[in-house]
Scaffold this motif. Structure first.
Motif, PDB file in Angstrom:
ATOM      1  N   ARG B 282       2.047  -7.450  -3.990  1.00  0.00           N
ATOM      2  CA  ARG B 282       2.531  -7.638  -5.012  1.00  0.00           C
ATOM      3  C   ARG B 282       2.321  -6.445  -6.429  1.00  0.00           C
ATOM      4  N   ILE B 283       3.809  -5.969  -7.100  1.00  0.00           N
ATOM      5  CA  ILE B 283       3.492  -5.220  -8.126  1.00  0.00           C
ATOM      6  C   ILE B 283       2.513  -5.705  -9.161  1.00  0.00           C
ATOM      7  N   VAL B 284       1.286  -5.316  -9.867  1.00  0.00           N
ATOM      8  CA  VAL B 284       0.107  -6.015 -10.820  1.00  0.00           C
ATOM      9  C   VAL B 284       0.589  -5.026 -12.064  1.00  0.00           C
ATOM     10  N   ASP B 285       0.777  -3.964 -12.246  1.00  0.00           N
ATOM     11  CA  ASP B 285       1.162  -3.721 -13.334  1.00  0.00           C
ATOM     12  C   ASP B 285       1.743  -2.250 -13.268  1.00  0.00           C
ATOM     13  N   GLY B 286       2.346  -1.651 -14.910  1.00  0.00           N
ATOM     14  CA  GLY B 286       3.209  -1.164 -14.448  1.00  0.00           C
ATOM     15  C   GLY B 286       3.519  -0.255 -15.330  1.00  0.00           C
ATOM     16  N   ARG B 287       4.037   0.899 -15.138  1.00  0.00           N
ATOM     17  CA  ARG B 287       5.226   1.099 -16.196  1.00  0.00           C
ATOM     18  C   ARG B 287       6.741   1.968 -15.460  1.00  0.00           C
ATOM     19  N   ASN B 288       8.347   1.554 -16.988  1.00  0.00           N
ATOM     20  CA  ASN B 288       8.644   2.012 -15.861  1.00  0.00           C
ATOM     21  C   ASN B 288       9.042   1.417 -14.335  1.00  0.00           C
ATOM     22  N   ALA B 289       8.429   0.291 -13.344  1.00  0.00           N
ATOM     23  CA  ALA B 289       8.625   0.178 -12.209  1.00  0.00           C
ATOM     24  C   ALA B 289       8.175  -1.642 -12.586  1.00  0.00           C
ATOM     25  N   PRO B 290       8.827  -2.008 -11.867  1.00  0.00           N
ATOM     26  CA  PRO B 290       9.910  -3.609 -11.279  1.00  0.00           C
ATOM     27  C   PRO B 290       8.736  -4.293 -10.689  1.00  0.00           C
ATOM     28  N   GLU B 291       8.448  -5.190 -11.397  1.00  0.00           N
ATOM     29  CA  GLU B 291       7.282  -6.374 -11.146  1.00  0.00           C
ATOM     30  C   GLU B 291       8.037  -6.954  -9.608  1.00  0.00           C
ATOM     31  N   MET B 292       7.787  -5.549  -9.025  1.00  0.00           N
ATOM     32  CA  MET B 292       8.753  -6.026  -7.175  1.00  0.00           C
ATOM     33  C   MET B 292       7.431  -7.524  -6.145  1.00  0.00           C
ATOM     34  N   ILE B 293       7.471  -8.181  -5.367  1.00  0.00           N
ATOM     35  CA  ILE B 293       6.761  -8.344  -4.786  1.00  0.00           C
ATOM     36  C   ILE B 293       7.567  -8.004  -3.380  1.00  0.00           C
ATOM     37  N   THR B 294       7.505  -7.918  -2.370  1.00  0.00           N
ATOM     38  CA  THR B 294       7.370  -7.744  -1.026  1.00  0.00           C
ATOM     39  C   THR B 294       6.869  -8.343  -0.110  1.00  0.00           C
ATOM     40  N   THR B 295       7.353  -9.062   1.163  1.00  0.00           N
ATOM     41  CA  THR B 295       6.704  -9.758   2.479  1.00  0.00           C
ATOM     42  C   THR B 295       7.335  -8.772   2.861  1.00  0.00           C
ATOM     43  N   GLY B 296       7.395  -8.346   4.165  1.00  0.00           N
ATOM     44  CA  GLY B 296       7.251  -7.965   5.492  1.00  0.00           C
ATOM     45  C   GLY B 296       7.405  -8.704   6.975  1.00  0.00           C
ATOM     46  N   LEU B 297       7.616  -7.846   7.919  1.00  0.00           N
ATOM     47  CA  LEU B 297       7.056  -8.582   9.255  1.00  0.00           C
ATOM     48  C   LEU B 297       7.383  -7.225  10.686  1.00  0.00           C
ATOM     49  N   GLY B 298       6.792  -7.148  10.942  1.00  0.00           N
ATOM     50  CA  GLY B 298       6.884  -6.301  12.273  1.00  0.00           C
ATOM     51  C   GLY B 298       6.341  -6.848  13.180  1.00  0.00           C
ATOM     52  N   LEU B 299       7.721  -5.715  14.442  1.00  0.00           N
ATOM     53  CA  LEU B 299       6.737  -5.472  16.298  1.00  0.00           C
ATOM     54  C   LEU B 299       6.582  -4.311  16.219  1.00  0.00           C
ATOM     55  N   THR B 300       5.230  -4.223  16.877  1.00  0.00           N
ATOM     56  CA  THR B 300       5.335  -2.764  17.431  1.00  0.00           C
ATOM     57  C   THR B 300       4.437  -2.770  18.848  1.00  0.00           C
ATOM     58  N   TYR B 301       4.970  -1.758  19.874  1.00  0.00           N
ATOM     59  CA  TYR B 301       5.068  -1.427  21.411  1.00  0.00           C
ATOM     60  C   TYR B 301       4.937  -0.696  21.568  1.00  0.00           C
ATOM     61  N   PHE B 302       3.188  -0.522  22.231  1.00  0.00           N
ATOM     62  CA  PHE B 302       2.923   0.860  22.557  1.00  0.00           C
ATOM     63  C   PHE B 302       3.063   0.737  24.093  1.00  0.00           C
ATOM     64  N   PHE B 303       2.974   2.234  24.252  1.00  0.00           N
ATOM     65  CA  PHE B 303       3.635   2.625  26.486  1.00  0.00           C
ATOM     66  C   PHE B 303       2.720   4.058  26.125  1.00  0.00           C
ATOM     67  N   ASN B 304       2.272   4.327  27.472  1.00  0.00           N
ATOM     68  CA  ASN B 304       2.297   5.205  28.123  1.00  0.00           C
ATOM     69  C   ASN B 304       3.348   6.165  27.837  1.00  0.00           C
ATOM     70  N   TYR B 305       3.666   7.452  27.438  1.00  0.00           N
ATOM     71  CA  TYR B 305       5.198   8.124  27.678  1.00  0.00           C
ATOM     72  C   TYR B 305       4.819   9.206  28.380  1.00  0.00           C
ATOM     73  N   ARG B 306       2.993   9.934  28.930  1.00  0.00           N
ATOM     74  CA  ARG B 306       3.425  10.548  30.092  1.00  0.00           C
ATOM     75  C   ARG B 306       1.940  10.315  30.365  1.00  0.00           C
ATOM     76  N   LYS B 307       1.620  10.703  31.638  1.00  0.00           N
ATOM     77  CA  LYS B 307       0.213  10.268  32.391  1.00  0.00           C
ATOM     78  C   LYS B 307      -0.741  10.967  31.441  1.00  0.00           C
TER      79      LYS B 307
END
Lengths: 513, 307
Positions: B282-307
């Protein structure tokens, strides 16, 4: 291996450092002073707009070039020039010998600065800008297009009349410029030799400061500074001695008074009608046609923008109803429904080209407005065709008179027909341009642009095709933006052409052609 | 005369990357690893700061913004990772609203970044890691940065120089500090005149550069399968004008904000390489900014691409 890695990292950082280029963003039109295409020695006989003739304003006979008084003025001038600072040298270059350009830019800048619509109060009401309390909030004025074009018209007309008077006296007294009288004075402004008494630059400075101060009262101090800087540059350029400048200011004072007296009584003060009047205008349209435009803002604005601007005194048209267009298609008629389909299609298919056109011509809040845009085009043509100050003022005067008359005619139609905007009558319709606070028919952009284009086509005939093309693009831009019907644009264009004809008729008979 | 009075999404757009395997965190993959990330976020605001005055505006009501971003990260060497990502963004206003403006959508900016570890020191009770990130982003579609507050991005190239220092204690607590300088170039409007404390006769708008300071505190749980952190970031433009009264923002505005965030990341022990991440800020203070509230979700996947 490690060295290799470091090399890669270093080279990436170096590449980034070089990427950080800075651009030069122009804040005024940069052009070199130029030799005028004509001098117009008989320009003092042209017919002015506000006064009967250039001889109306009288000036004292100047001291003769060989007289002690004049020689003293020359000595004073040389002393000032010898002490010129670097800042002053730059200022002299900036103002050029055609300072009409600069004062027009200053006017456009103030329009953009004050073109802010008042927002709602916490209780949902709106407060109107009040010239009796210019600080507000909201500050006075709200320089919307009708206000802006009127300010530009008075500015340009007063400059034009002032310069006709200056030209009259210049060639009557025929006193040469200081740099001609005394070859040791170096002229900054090259080119034509025009008699220097009275100073045309001082007329322009004085008139511009006075008209703009009335139109933008909070800028009095800023405008006085600009005038002082300009007047000083006239001296430092070697073009004028002090008595030339004083005489120019005498003309400026006289013309400004006449122009501002007309402005005080032209009906603009009543244009922003009170709510009962506004409601009765809407009711009349509802009774007559079966529709009325309604403001869709939240909170709703109680009165549209300047409902009585159509009653403001015109420059070249006797009765605004002479220029009123035919009625728009009835709501629900086949022609109307066809337009709804066109608008929906444009909204669903915002192509890159349509978006570009909608934005290029938008000239909305916070900008110099559509009339300002046409003043910018005029400025570039004036430099391209090397017009002298008198012809420059003439160009701006007829341009802004025609556009102001166009605006008045357009506003008459807007509130007579009171036609709804697309967002009012098409469910769920959204736009890429902001819907203005006044009825749709006809489109102000279309009328302003067509009127402006006609005057520019008259003065610069080789640009006629170009500027008329621009006017048509400006008209259709409002349809692409989703805020106007196609007939608002096409009928508005015809209306602008018609209204401009009256001013062009005046121009053809002023003696300049 | 438009009656648009808009808001900047600039603040949110420029810093929306979540903090998992990104240019701004302290995690570094080994020289044979790669990671793909799919992030989805939703954000909105109904108040904003016009200059320093907080207000709402029924012309735009609540402005919404959805973003979906695929990103890849590759460990080139143990000390150097590179990143690439492009978000797809969509914006619109709650109806009814007083403006009736169409929202915007499209691919936003391509971001490329490289993160280098210049310090990796074992202390008696923990580890100190220092990293430096160079980032570059630029618009890859013709979205209009001058269409505020619906524009999907700032429309200007950005170079970011970021330094990160993290200390992780043997108790699995960690603290991190980061500072960044963001050089921003010019956004191109579709008009040839604008007002920015004076007239500008050009479509090019100087987007203010900025610096950011970030403080993060967190802890690893469940045998390093779960990471939870709290963050605060402050961003300050180095130049720019204020949004004028009841007027639309424009790319030249000075945008400052402070934002608090909470983030959790979990690596599934059963599925090698798979992780999920969730965050809220959440943006809690600002100047010329929106009081934006953001929620995000993500998936990550790791793999070895070389030996």
């Amino acid at each position: 291996m490690k060295g290799f890695k470091n090399k890669i990292i270093l080279s990436v950082m170096v590449a980034f450092a070089f990427f950080s280029c800075e651009k030069d963003l122009p804040t005024y039109y940069e052009f070199q002073g130029y030799e005028f295409a004509s001098v117009d020695p008989t320009g003092g006989n042209w017919k002015p707009i506000l006064i009967n003739s250039g001889a109306d304003i009288s000036l004292p006979t100047p001291s003769a070039p060989g007289s002690p008084a004049y020689l003293q003025e020359i000595e004073d001038l040389k002393e000032q020039v010898a002490r010129m600072t670097e800042v002053e040298t730059k200022a002299v270059t900036y103002w050029t010998q055609n300072p009409i350009i600069r004062w027009n830019e200053i006017a456009l800048e103030l329009v953009a600065k004050y073109n802010l619509i008042p927002g709602p109060n916490p209780d949902g009401s709106y407060t109107l800008p009040n010239p009796a309390n210019p600080n507000g909030p909201p500050a006075f004025p709200f320089a919307h297009p009708p206000y802006a074009v009127r300010a530009l018209a008075y500015l340009s007309v007063a400059q034009f009349d002032g310069l006709i008077s200056a030209w009259h006296h210049k060639f009557a007294f025929n006193r040469d410029a200081p740099f001609v009288q005394d070859p040791s004075i170096k002229a900054t402004y090259v080119g034509n030799i025009i008699p220097s008494y009275p100073s045309d630059g001082a007329v322009v400075a004085s008139v511009s400061r006075q008209i703009l101060t009335q139109m933008f009262p909070l800028e009095a101090e800023y405008l006085a500074e600009r005038e002082a800087e300009h007047l000083r540059c006239l001296l430092l350029s070697g073009a004028n001695v002090q008595s030339d400048i004083d005489a120019g200011r005498t003309i400026g004072q006289a013309i400004s008074g006449i122009a501002l007296a007309r402005a005080a009584s032209d009906g603009m003060r009543n244009a922003q009608a009170p709510k009962p009047v506004s409601d009765s205008i809407a009711q009349a349209a509802l009774d007559r046609f079966g529709w009325e435009w309604i403001n869709r803002e939240l909170p709703q604005r109680p009165v549209g923008l300047t409902p009585l601007y159509g009653k403001v005194r015109m420059w070249s048209v006797d009765n605004v109803e002479q220029t009123r267009p035919i009625p728009p298609p009835a709501i629900g008629s086949p022609e109307y429904l066809a337009d709804v389909a066109i608008l929906k299609d444009f909204a669903a298919n915002v192509t890159q080209e349509r978006r570009r056109i909608a934005n290029f011509w938008q000239d909305g809040l916070g900008t110099y407005t559509p009339p300002g845009h046409w003043n910018e085009f005029a400025k570039e043509f004036i430099v391209k065709y090397r017009l002298n100050p008198l012809r420059s003022a003439r160009t701006f005067a007829y341009l802004n008179m025609a556009m102001m008359d166009g605006g008045i005619s357009c506003w008459d139609a807007k509130y007579y027909y009171h036609y709804p905007r697309p967002i009012q009558v098409i469910d769920g319709f959204t736009t890429i341009a902001g819907t203005p606070n006044f009825p749709a028919y006809t489109s102000g952009h279309s009328v302003f642009s067509a009127a402006g284009a006609e005057v520019l086509a008259y003065i610069f005939p080789s640009e006629a095709q170009l500027v008329r093309g621009w006017a048509e693009e400006a008209a259709i831009s409002r349809v692409y933006g989703g805020i106007h019907w196609t007939f608002d644009a096409t009928v508005g264009t015809a209306q602008g052409i018609d209204v401009a004809g009256y001013t062009i008729e005046v121009a053809r008979n002023d003696g300049a052609d | 005369m438009r009656k648009i009075y808009y808001l900047l999404l600039l603040a949110a757009g420029a810093t929306s990357y979540l903090s998992a395997q990104t240019p701004s965190d302290a995690i570094l993959m080994k020289g044979n690893q790669a990671c793909v990330l799919l992030e989805y976020s939703f954000a909105s605001f109904d108040h904003y700061w016009e200059g320093e005055v907080k207000r709402n505006n029924q012309t735009i009501e609540t402005v919404h913004r959805r973003s979906a971003m695929p990103m890849v990260a590759i460990g080139l060497w143990d000390n150097l990772n590179i990143y690439a990502g492009v978000p797809y963004v969509k914006t619109w206003s709650t109806e009814p609203n007083g403006g009736n403006f169409a929202g915007a959508s499209g691919l936003q900016d391509l971001t490329l970044a490289a993160k280098y570890r210049w310090l990796n020191k074992t202390l008696n009770k923990g580890e100190l890691v220092g990293l430096a990130t160079l980032g570059f982003s630029t618009p890859i579609s013709n979205y209009l940065p001058d269409y505020q507050p619906y524009s999907i991005g700032i429309g200007a190239p950005e170079l970011s120089y970021r330094a990160i220092l993290e200390y992780q204690h043997s108790s699995k607590w960690f603290v991190r500090g980061a500072g960044a300088y963001l050089w921003r170039g010019y956004a191109e409007a579709e008009r040839e005149y604008y007002y920015n404390d004076g007239s500008y006769y050009t479509p090019w708008m100087d987007v203010p550069s900025a610096f950011t300071l970030e403080a993060v505190a967190g802890k690893w749980f469940l045998a390093d399968a779960l990471r939870v952190q709290l963050s605060y970031i402050a961003s300050r433009s180095l130049s720019g004008d204020d949004i004028r009264s009841y007027n639309a923002p424009q790319p030249t505005n000075r945008v400052n904000f402070g934002r608090v965030g909470l983030m959790a990341q979990y690596y599934f022990p059963q599925v090698k390489g798979l992780g999920v991440v969730a965050y809220h800020n959440r943006i809690v203070d600002g100047r010329n900014a929106p009081e934006m509230i953001t929620t995000g979700l993500g998936l990550t996947y790791f793999f070895n691409y070389r030996k």
